[in-house]
Design an enzyme around this catalytic site. Structure first.
Site, PDB file in Angstrom:
ATOM      1  N   SER A 110      44.487  20.587  70.132  1.00  0.00           N
ATOM      2  CA  SER A 110      45.211  21.822  69.889  1.00  0.00           C
ATOM      3  C   SER A 110      44.478  23.073  70.364  1.00  0.00           C
ATOM      4  O   SER A 110      44.127  23.194  71.523  1.00  0.00           O
ATOM      5  CB  SER A 110      45.551  21.902  68.402  1.00  0.00           C
ATOM      6  OG  SER A 110      46.378  22.996  68.161  1.00  0.00           O
ATOM      7  N   HIS A 111      44.171  23.957  69.414  1.00  0.00           N
ATOM      8  CA  HIS A 111      43.560  25.243  69.753  1.00  0.00           C
ATOM      9  C   HIS A 111      42.039  25.145  69.787  1.00  0.00           C
ATOM     10  O   HIS A 111      41.366  26.143  69.993  1.00  0.00           O
ATOM     11  CB  HIS A 111      43.965  26.270  68.692  1.00  0.00           C
ATOM     12  CG  HIS A 111      43.593  25.806  67.316  1.00  0.00           C
ATOM     13  ND1 HIS A 111      44.240  24.773  66.704  1.00  0.00           N
ATOM     14  CD2 HIS A 111      42.621  26.184  66.477  1.00  0.00           C
ATOM     15  CE1 HIS A 111      43.678  24.548  65.530  1.00  0.00           C
ATOM     16  NE2 HIS A 111      42.689  25.387  65.371  1.00  0.00           N
ATOM     17  N   ASP A 278      51.784  24.636  71.183  1.00  0.00           N
ATOM     18  CA  ASP A 278      52.673  24.739  70.016  1.00  0.00           C
ATOM     19  C   ASP A 278      52.457  26.014  69.202  1.00  0.00           C
ATOM     20  O   ASP A 278      53.369  26.512  68.567  1.00  0.00           O
ATOM     21  CB  ASP A 278      52.615  23.474  69.135  1.00  0.00           C
ATOM     22  CG  ASP A 278      51.218  23.128  68.654  1.00  0.00           C
ATOM     23  OD1 ASP A 278      50.266  23.878  68.980  1.00  0.00           O
ATOM     24  OD2 ASP A 278      51.065  22.110  67.954  1.00  0.00           O
ATOM     25  N   ARG A 279      51.254  26.568  69.214  1.00  0.00           N
ATOM     26  CA  ARG A 279      51.022  27.824  68.476  1.00  0.00           C
ATOM     27  C   ARG A 279      51.418  29.026  69.324  1.00  0.00           C
ATOM     28  O   ARG A 279      51.344  28.952  70.555  1.00  0.00           O
ATOM     29  CB  ARG A 279      49.546  27.972  68.114  1.00  0.00           C
ATOM     30  CG  ARG A 279      49.057  26.915  67.173  1.00  0.00           C
ATOM     31  CD  ARG A 279      47.623  27.193  66.768  1.00  0.00           C
ATOM     32  NE  ARG A 279      47.228  26.252  65.728  1.00  0.00           N
ATOM     33  CZ  ARG A 279      46.364  26.507  64.770  1.00  0.00           C
ATOM     34  NH1 ARG A 279      45.734  27.667  64.720  1.00  0.00           N
ATOM     35  NH2 ARG A 279      46.068  25.593  63.857  1.00  0.00           N
ATOM     36  N   LYS A 373      56.000  22.613  65.991  1.00  0.00           N
ATOM     37  CA  LYS A 373      56.081  24.040  66.252  1.00  0.00           C
ATOM     38  C   LYS A 373      56.108  24.224  67.766  1.00  0.00           C
ATOM     39  O   LYS A 373      55.667  23.352  68.505  1.00  0.00           O
ATOM     40  CB  LYS A 373      54.930  24.786  65.601  1.00  0.00           C
ATOM     41  CG  LYS A 373      53.551  24.272  65.897  1.00  0.00           C
ATOM     42  CD  LYS A 373      52.563  24.984  64.991  1.00  0.00           C
ATOM     43  CE  LYS A 373      51.129  24.569  65.264  1.00  0.00           C
ATOM     44  NZ  LYS A 373      50.741  23.357  64.528  1.00  0.00           N
TER      45      LYS A 373
END
Ligand code: G16
Length: 540
Positions: A110-111, A278-279, A373
């Site tokens: 992810s991030h 997604d964020r 998301k």
């Protein structure tokens, strides 16, 4: 072929799958062990289709090659893979649904930072397109503790750059353009003509893909389909180490974009998305929109968008997300659900039609179009609303607060705290909760203090210990929670919120508006004494 494996007992998934340092993932049999544990927990997978893709970080392609061979050996009939191994998380979710696939494997941390010394991650999504529910992740974890063998076919390296299908052994391998199907879905939901006209009228945007997976999505959707100029695109070429940056769209890591948006030369609108797309971060000219406000504002205006013109059935937010969305739900007469942190908790509510839109303070917003998301979706939703309302983001936010009141909101992150210290702090605070009820802190009375539990209204499951809540009589809240996505030590998050009615002071600086509650949060938890930190690592 059967291989015997060494058992690992630290493969405990966090908030979103298994996330560790690359050096951990590179241990012999480590990845294989986890993939086999996933497959062992899936019944009736024979002959079925699996979607595979990742955010393009270092180790992505290698992991995908292993996943393909293991899918073959475990009896899957087909794998669909994004070209060059790329799939944003929301696009993977869509592909699972669109192809009625059995599930999907998403390679991403992810991030979190990438590159040779960065992080890597893997998660399994089920046939509704969403993250594996708690029951399944628990089963996978249990399996990792006892697994003794894995199954892998031996075949040549699959060239992931060539679009098309091949068959090896009994497995069909299809490489697809990662953007095409997702872009169609976006076109179905949003009024592209209205957004296009806005760009033609001189509207300017900057979109920062943070050197991550959404670059190609942004180029096709914003530029090729919506006519935005190429200047719109910042850092839109995916790189295995995210250009050496941290692909987390917050005010620290997307500082350049933030500063541009606050400057005299600011374009109309700025946005960024994270490693796996997604964020999202939304910044209008001269205004940062918190993810909690973004959820509330989108929920209040979603009916203006063609894909949602019949209105919304309900809203869900994670517990630490501000209660701004609750006011919108009240006004619309639809239910609001408060779930634990983690997108997986929205899955049942979406599948059951109880909610249309959901979001989290951690920069996540999405709807029933997929089960993750969705960063690009959030940007398009904003663009569509701005195009219909013919207002700036700042005007939209101000109008919203003037109608619903404003939930001032901030999050303090204390990162890389020694695990022992973090556990001690949370334990101490938990034990102290009962004694806090009824106390007055700086003149505001604490009405409730508890450890949050969630009863899923659809399947009846219970999730406990989901964060410590301190609720005040005037509606303010302070929440303490340990992050489930870090890979070094522990991260403690403090979420602080205060409601200001529509006729009150809705234009204060957030940190000023929350000063009193911030002081209370620090003194109740003794966070600075117990961690030795004199300030948070990140303030959002
Ligand atoms: C993951 C989950 C999100 C969740 C977030 C919380 O985000 O997908 O639903 O809100 O973790 O993070 P933490 O536990 O650190 O507060 P992502 O974008 O990392 O997959």
């Amino acid at each position: 072929m059967k291989m015997s494996t060494k058992a690992y007992n630290d493969q405990k998934p966090g908030t979103s799958g298994l996330r560790k340092k690359i050096s951990v993932f590179k241990q012999k049999n480590y990845l294989e062990n986890y993939i086999q544990s996933i497959f062992d927990c899936l019944n009736n997978k024979q002959g079925k289709t699996l979607i595979i893709g990742g955010d393009g970080r270092y180790f992505n392609e290698k992991a995908i090659q292993i996943a393909i061979k293991m899918a073959a050996a475990n009896g899957f009939g087909k794998v669909i893979i994004g070209q060059n191994g790329l799939l944003s998380t929301p696009a993977a979710s869509h592909l699972i649904r669109h192809n009625k696939a059995f599930g999907g494997i998403i390679l991403s941390a992810s991030h979190n930072p990438g590159g040779e010394n960065g992080d890597f991650g893997i998660k399994y999504n089920i046939s509704n397109g969403g993250p594996a529910p708690q029951k399944l992740t628990d089963a996978i974890y249990k399996r990792t503790q006892i697994i003794e063998e894995y199954f892998i076919d031996e075949f040549k390296f699959i060239d992931l750059s060539n679009i098309g299908s091949t068959k090896i052994n009994n497995l069909e391998i299809e490489i697809i353009n990662p953007v095409t199907d997702y872009a169609f879905l976006m076109e179905e939901l949003f009024d592209f003509e209205a957004i296009k006209a806005m760009f033609q009228g001189g509207f300017e945007m900057r979109f920062d893909a943070m050197h991550a997976v959404n670059g190609p999505y942004a180029e096709q959707i914003f530029c090729d389909m919506l006519g935005a100029s190429k200047e719109t695109l910042l850092n839109c070429t995916p790189s295995t180490n995210f250009g050496g940056f941290h692909p987390d769209p917050n005010l620290v890591h997307a500082k350049e974009l933030y500063e541009l948006m606050m400057s005299k030369n600011a374009p109309d609108f700025g946005a960024a998305t994270d490693g796996d797309g997604d964020r999202n971060l939304i910044i209008g000219r001269g205004i940062f929109i918190t993810p909690s406000d973004s959820l509330a504002i989108l929920a209040a205006n979603l009916h203006l968008i063609k894909g949602y013109k019949n209105g919304i059935s309900g809203i869900a937010r994670s517990m630490p997300t501000s209660m701004a969305a609750d006011r919108v739900a009240d006004a619309l007469g639809v239910p609001i659900y408060e779930t634990p942190t983690g997108w997986k908790f929205f899955g049942n509510l979406l599948d059951d039609g109880r909610i249309t839109i959901c979001g989290e303070e951690s920069a996540g917003t999405g709807s029933n179009h997929v089960r993750e998301k969705d960063g690009i979706w959030a940007v398009l939703a904003w663009l569509n609303i701005l195009a219909v309302k013919k207002q700036s983001a700042k005007q939209v936010a101000n109008e919203h607060w003037a109608k619903f009141g404003r939930n001032y909101y901030t999050r303090f992150d204390y990162e890389e705290i020694e695990l022992d210290k973090a556990n001690k702090l949370m334990k101490r605070l938990n034990e102290k909760l009962d004694s806090l009820v009824g106390n007055e802190e700086e003149g505001i009375k604490i009405s409730t203090a508890d450890s949050f539990s969630y009863h899923d209204p659809v399947d009846g499951s219970l999730s406990e210990n989901q964060g410590l809540r301190i609720l005040f009589e005037n509606g303010s809240r302070i929440i303490f929670r340990m992050s489930g996505t870090g890979t070094i030590g522990a991260t403690i998050r403090i979420y602080i919120e205060r409601f200001e009615p529509a006729d009150g002071e809705i234009n204060l600086d957030t940190q000023v508006a929350l000063k009193q509650l911030i002081d209370i949060a620090k003194s109740i938890s003794d966070i600075e004494e117990l961690t030795g930190r004199d300030k948070p690592s990140v303030i959002t």
